[in-house]
Design an enzyme around this catalytic site. Structure first.
Site: not given
Ligand code: G3P
Ligand code: CA
Length: 362
Positions: A42, A84
């Site tokens: 991630h 992100h």
């Protein structure tokens, strides 16, 4: 004696059911060309190194993660990058570099401007125990640069697990992504995943999933799930109120789909738009800022499997939670801690985190 037989039967039944779930997931994963159980790094190995940077992706690759996960956005001059947040405040020094523009979204900056930012020092301040002087000055990466990392090492060739992040801000990004993957040889001209490569496309947005499916029907896709606006309808509609003294993680943990039919409706959305799987959230034992709704309850995973959908849960970092979600029937885990997840799955790791970071110059 009777009690013991009853408990034994219960255990056998539970274990048998779990094994059946695993077998279903394995078959679905095999059909989609996806490792089982999948290790999805991630934002890279982002527990140990600044997220979405060269340090975190090199570390994830060299540990042996199956996929490098990234959030795709686009610069003002049309370059695809991994970041992100839709603004730069949390993970860069935008406030000192461009003080007048510090709250502007990423898509207002050219790649050259973004490349002047330090995307590593924040990590050292936030995580003094894991800080390294070499992280200071790390850069935001383009998709091209992440592909270079994935392509470079013949011993470890991770796949790419690419999220269209806030796709409404980036009209046409699905087509841009396809063009880049074809240009780099990860997709063939007719849109198949090229031999020797692994790609999964992911999104929270139904509209983006439709477009990904339109332009890349052959590429495995995953619909990310959430309870709230734009995704699954909640049972009780109540906004988070910090004045209640409740943590955000506790608030999220209370959120549930309106009912089974509402959860099923979203599985059908995924199926109808060509997804091979769903990416539900998890509520974490220790809470924290990546602890969300528990959307991996056994009945949910069973329903997904019954509809032919894999389950990749986000974002889990601790063995207690690895055990819990695997026991509930998921088929792969988004994790910031690839090193811990590899250990949990008893997969071989050639070197530890420190040695890999050092070998890569960090
Ligand atoms: O993409 C899966 C997971 O990363 C979704 O959450 O907010 O970390 O992108 P987020
Ligand atoms: Ca993501």
């Amino acid at each position: 004696m009777l009690l013991r037989s009853f408990i034994t039967a219960l255990l056998c039944c539970g274990i048998g059911q779990a094994q059946a779930q695993d077998a279903e997931g394995q078959a679905l994963a095999k059909a989609a060309g996806i490792p089982w159980p999948a290790i999805i790094a991630h934002r890279g190995a982002s527990f140990d190194a600044p997220e979405s940077t060269r340090a975190s992706y090199l570390l994830a690759r060299d540990l042996g993660a199956d996929y490098l996960e990234m959030d795709l956005q686009r610069t003002r001059d049309g370059q695809l990058i991994a970041l992100h947040d839709t603004n730069l405040g949390r993970t860069t020094n935008i406030a000192s570099q461009f003080p007048q523009r510090k709250d502007q979204p990423v898509n207002q900056f050219t790649l050259a401007q973004l490349k002047t930012l330090d995307a590593g020092s924040w990590f050292n301040q936030a995580n003094p125990g894991r800080a390294r002087a070499s992280y200071a000055g790390l850069k935001i990466l383009t998709l091209d640069e992440i592909i270079d990392i994935a392509d470079q090492d013949s011993a470890h060739r991770p796949g790419l697990y690419i999220e269209t992040k806030a796709p409404l801000l980036f009209p046409g990004i699905e087509q841009d992504l396809k063009a880049k993957l074809v240009q780099r040889g990860w997709l063939t001209a007719d849109g198949q995943v090229a031999p020797g490569h692994r790609v999964v496309l992911q999104t929270f947005e139904k509209g983006s999933l439709t477009l990904l499916n339109q332009f890349m029907p052959q590429v495995p896709k995953v619909l990310l799930l959430w309870v709230g606006e734009g995704s699954i309808e909640p049972k009780v509609n109540s906004a988070y109120d910090p004045a209640n003294g409740e943590s955000k993680a506790a608030y999220y943990a209370r959120q549930q789909p309106r009912d089974r039919a509402e959860f099923e409706r979203w599985l059908d959305v995924a199926k109808a738009n060509g997804a091979v799987g769903i990416g539900p959230s998890a509520a974490l034992t220790q809470g924290g800022d990546q602890s969300y709704m528990d959307l991996v309850q056994p009945w949910m995973n069973q329903m997904a499997h019954a509809k032919g959908l894999l389950v990749h849960v986000y974002t889990v970092d601790e063995p207690v939670d690895f055990r819990k979600v695997m026991g509930a029937g998921v088929d792969g885990i988004f994790s910031n801690r690839s090193s811990e997840l590899l250990k949990f799955y008893q997969r071989p790791v050639s070197r530890g985190v420190d040695r890999i970071l050092e070998a890569n110059g960090f």
